[in-house]
Design an enzyme around this catalytic site. Structure first.
Site, short mmCIF file in Angstrom:
data_model
loop_
_atom_site.label_atom_id
_atom_site.label_comp_id
_atom_site.label_asym_id
_atom_site.label_seq_id
_atom_site.Cartn_x
_atom_site.Cartn_y
_atom_site.Cartn_z
N TRP A 1 -26.05 41.68 -29.89
CA TRP A 1 -27.22 42.07 -30.70
C TRP A 1 -26.97 41.91 -32.19
O TRP A 1 -27.91 42.03 -32.99
CB TRP A 1 -27.59 43.53 -30.42
CG TRP A 1 -28.17 43.80 -29.06
CD1 TRP A 1 -28.36 42.90 -28.05
CD2 TRP A 1 -28.62 45.06 -28.56
NE1 TRP A 1 -28.91 43.54 -26.96
CE2 TRP A 1 -29.07 44.86 -27.24
CE3 TRP A 1 -28.68 46.36 -29.10
CZ2 TRP A 1 -29.58 45.90 -26.46
CZ3 TRP A 1 -29.18 47.39 -28.32
CH2 TRP A 1 -29.64 47.16 -27.02
N LYS A 2 -25.74 41.71 -32.58
CA LYS A 2 -25.37 41.63 -34.00
C LYS A 2 -25.87 42.89 -34.73
O LYS A 2 -25.92 43.97 -34.13
CB LYS A 2 -25.89 40.34 -34.64
CG LYS A 2 -25.52 39.11 -33.80
CD LYS A 2 -25.73 37.83 -34.52
CE LYS A 2 -25.42 36.68 -33.58
NZ LYS A 2 -25.42 35.39 -34.24
N GLY B 1 -27.50 30.35 -34.00
CA GLY B 1 -28.67 30.79 -34.74
C GLY B 1 -29.41 29.66 -35.43
O GLY B 1 -30.26 29.91 -36.29
N SER C 1 -27.50 29.13 -29.69
CA SER C 1 -28.92 28.83 -29.43
C SER C 1 -29.21 28.62 -27.95
O SER C 1 -30.02 27.75 -27.57
CB SER C 1 -29.37 27.63 -30.27
OG SER C 1 -29.23 27.93 -31.65
N HIS D 1 -15.59 36.51 -33.36
CA HIS D 1 -16.89 35.84 -33.58
C HIS D 1 -16.84 35.10 -34.92
O HIS D 1 -16.25 35.60 -35.88
CB HIS D 1 -18.02 36.88 -33.56
CG HIS D 1 -19.37 36.23 -33.49
ND1 HIS D 1 -19.97 35.70 -34.60
CD2 HIS D 1 -20.20 35.99 -32.45
CE1 HIS D 1 -21.13 35.15 -34.24
NE2 HIS D 1 -21.29 35.32 -32.93
N GLY E 1 -27.03 35.35 -28.67
CA GLY E 1 -27.42 36.12 -29.85
C GLY E 1 -28.92 36.36 -29.86
O GLY E 1 -29.43 37.27 -29.20
N GLY E 2 -29.66 35.52 -30.59
CA GLY E 2 -31.09 35.73 -30.80
C GLY E 2 -31.88 36.01 -29.52
O GLY E 2 -32.70 36.94 -29.48
#
Ligand code: PEP
Length: 255
Positions: free
Chosen positions: A10-11, A175, A215, A97, A236-237
């Site tokens: 989730w960062k 990202g 991505s 990371h 991620g996103g």
């Protein structure tokens, strides 16, 4: 047979309320996993107690953290240690990371110490590696990634390696919406496995899940996960939206 894993990073996103709702929505999607297919959710530290409680009694979905410190305790203002994470119910910790390497200047040597801390506290490590664009353009990515592995995890024993997952994340794909092709991903994952086999043994290397990150989304996950050496993804996103994350989990289960 090695595990397939889809891990959410989730960062630095989501309030506690938003994080709670996201986990609820993922669970409502009934991802129905088994011992060969695991999901990890790595929220910001402040969410961890809440996320662990929500995942209590849910099989094969575990809480992870995005980082841990390289020492067990002491005067390290602002840091969180591996023993604290273990005590809070965390199963996995992401180490190395590219955002930690770049923005927080984490070195290979520091990452080796963090890995040792995590393993000493019975946490499973998701160790990230991957090259920046200039290295890819120079076609020296294989050496770059082998050097990262050598510098931060090759001091581990074969026994310790059983608790390590590798995440290959080409930095130019994180990202950016630009994904590695399945051929690029497979080539690198095979190279990572071969590098592990050279250091340990083929059997040890065959047991290590190697995740792709960069991505990854429902529309490309199935093709990436169909590659023989791609054992899931670090997301991620797309992990911030329940329907997208569930779509990626579904792609993992197909393969
Ligand atoms: C990541 O940062 O680990 C990642 C893979 O991000 P994204 O999926 O947004 O590219």
């Amino acid at each position: 047979m090695r595990k397939k894993i889809v891990a959410a990073n989730w960062k630095m996103n989501l309030t506690l309320e938003e994080g709670k709702k996201l986990v609820e929505d993922i669970l409502a999607g009934n991802p129905a996993l088994d011992t060969h297919n695991e999901v990890v959710i790595a929220p910001p530290f402040i969410h961890i107690t809440q996320t662990v409680a929500q995942l209590n009694n849910i099989s094969h979905i575990h809480a992870g953290s995005q980082n841990c410190y390289s020492e067990a305790s002491g005067a390290y203002t602002g840091e969180v240690s591996a023993p604290m994470l273990k005590d809070a119910g965390v199963r996995y910790v992401i180490i190395g990371h590219s955002e930690r390497r770049e923005y927080f200047k984490e070195t290979d040597a520091l990452l080796a110490k963090k890995t040792d801390q995590a393993l000493a506290n019975s946490l499973q490590v998701i160790f990230c590696c991957g090259e920046p664009l200039n290295i890819r353009d120079a076609d020296t990515q294989n050496q770059h990634v082998a050097d990262q592995l050598q510098a931060s995890i090759f001091h581990l024993s074969a026994e310790q390696l059983k608790n390590v997952v590798i995440a290959y994340e080409p930095i130019w794909a994180i990202g950016t919406g630009r994904t590695a092709t399945s051929v690029q991903a497979q080539d690198m994952h095979a190279h990572i496995r071969q590098t592990l086999a050279g250091k340990y043994s083929q059997a040890a290397a065959d047991n290590v899940p190697i995740l792709y990150g960069g991505s990854c989304k429902p529309s490309n996950a199935a093709e990436l996960f169909a590659c023989p050496d791609v054992d899931g993804g670090l997301i991620g996103g797309a992990s911030l939206k329940a329907d997208e994350f569930l779509g990626i989990i579904a792609a993992m289960k197909q393969h």
